[in-house]
Design a protein around this motif. Structure first.
Motif, PDB file in Angstrom:
ATOM      1  N   GLN A 153      31.365  44.642  35.311  1.00 49.39           N
ATOM      2  CA  GLN A 153      31.494  43.746  36.447  1.00 49.39           C
ATOM      3  C   GLN A 153      31.999  42.399  35.968  1.00 49.39           C
ATOM      4  O   GLN A 153      31.695  41.954  34.877  1.00 49.39           O
ATOM      5  N   GLU A 206      37.030  35.550  42.707  1.00 52.01           N
ATOM      6  CA  GLU A 206      36.946  36.968  43.047  1.00 52.01           C
ATOM      7  C   GLU A 206      35.757  37.629  42.384  1.00 52.01           C
ATOM      8  O   GLU A 206      35.259  37.175  41.361  1.00 52.01           O
ATOM      9  N   ILE A 249      34.744  41.511  41.090  1.00 50.73           N
ATOM     10  CA  ILE A 249      35.349  42.809  40.793  1.00 50.73           C
ATOM     11  C   ILE A 249      34.281  43.716  40.202  1.00 50.73           C
ATOM     12  O   ILE A 249      33.555  43.321  39.298  1.00 50.73           O
ATOM     13  N   LYS A 270      34.083  47.685  38.588  1.00 45.98           N
ATOM     14  CA  LYS A 270      34.897  48.851  38.241  1.00 45.98           C
ATOM     15  C   LYS A 270      34.202  49.674  37.181  1.00 45.98           C
ATOM     16  O   LYS A 270      33.281  49.219  36.520  1.00 45.98           O
ATOM     17  N   SER A 308      38.463  50.990  41.416  1.00 48.31           N
ATOM     18  CA  SER A 308      37.760  49.712  41.417  1.00 48.31           C
ATOM     19  C   SER A 308      37.706  49.152  42.829  1.00 48.31           C
ATOM     20  O   SER A 308      38.490  49.527  43.693  1.00 48.31           O
ATOM     21  N   ARG A 340      37.412  45.379  44.901  1.00 52.86           N
ATOM     22  CA  ARG A 340      37.628  43.959  44.663  1.00 52.86           C
ATOM     23  C   ARG A 340      37.519  43.180  45.967  1.00 52.86           C
ATOM     24  O   ARG A 340      37.978  43.625  46.994  1.00 52.86           O
ATOM     25  N   SER A 369      37.967  38.987  47.329  1.00 51.00           N
ATOM     26  CA  SER A 369      38.329  37.624  46.949  1.00 51.00           C
ATOM     27  C   SER A 369      38.180  36.727  48.163  1.00 51.00           C
ATOM     28  O   SER A 369      38.184  37.177  49.300  1.00 51.00           O
TER      29      SER A 369
END
Length: 121
Positions: free
Chosen positions: A38, A44, A46, A48, A102, A104, A106
């Motif tokens: 992480q 942002e 994220i 994954k 992933s 995401r 933002s």
């Protein structure tokens, strides 16, 4: 004579059991595993799945499933999909391709953020 025969049979049974256990240990460890990664910055969040290989990974094609979730307060984004790895060469000098899913998010409200991921091959 009888003592030698019993000792010999017992030794063979122990060797057989040890061989089976070593085979099963090697067969279960294909050298491919997921590491949950992480990253959260000011802009942002994220999450994954980071798929990694070790030096004993045999040549082959591996498929698994992952679940990624990123949230900011009550807003969340979830991404479920396949994770795959293809190993082209074995040995110390190998090439491989890794594809991962992933999620995401933002925006300007990242100050209250979190990111988590899970997956397996």
């Amino acid at each position: 004579m009888r003592h030698q025969r019993i000792t010999g049979i017992a030794s063979l049974v122990v060797i057989l059991i040890a061989g089976v256990l070593l085979y099963l240990a090697q067969a279960d460890d294909d050298g491919v595993y997921c590491y949950n990664y992480q990253r959260v910055t000011n802009t942002e969040a994220i999450a994954k799945n980071d798929v990694r290989l070790n030096v004993s990974t045999p040549v082959g094609y591996y498929v698994g499933h992952g679940n990624c979730l990123v949230w900011i307060d009550a807003e969340s984004l979830e991404d479920r999909g396949p994770i795959w790895v293809r190993v082209y060469f074995s040995g110390e000098d190998r090439r491989y391709i890794v594809r991962e899913r992933s999620a995401r998010m933002s925006g300007s409200e990242i100050a209250r953020k979190g990111a988590k991921a899970s997956g397996s091959i």
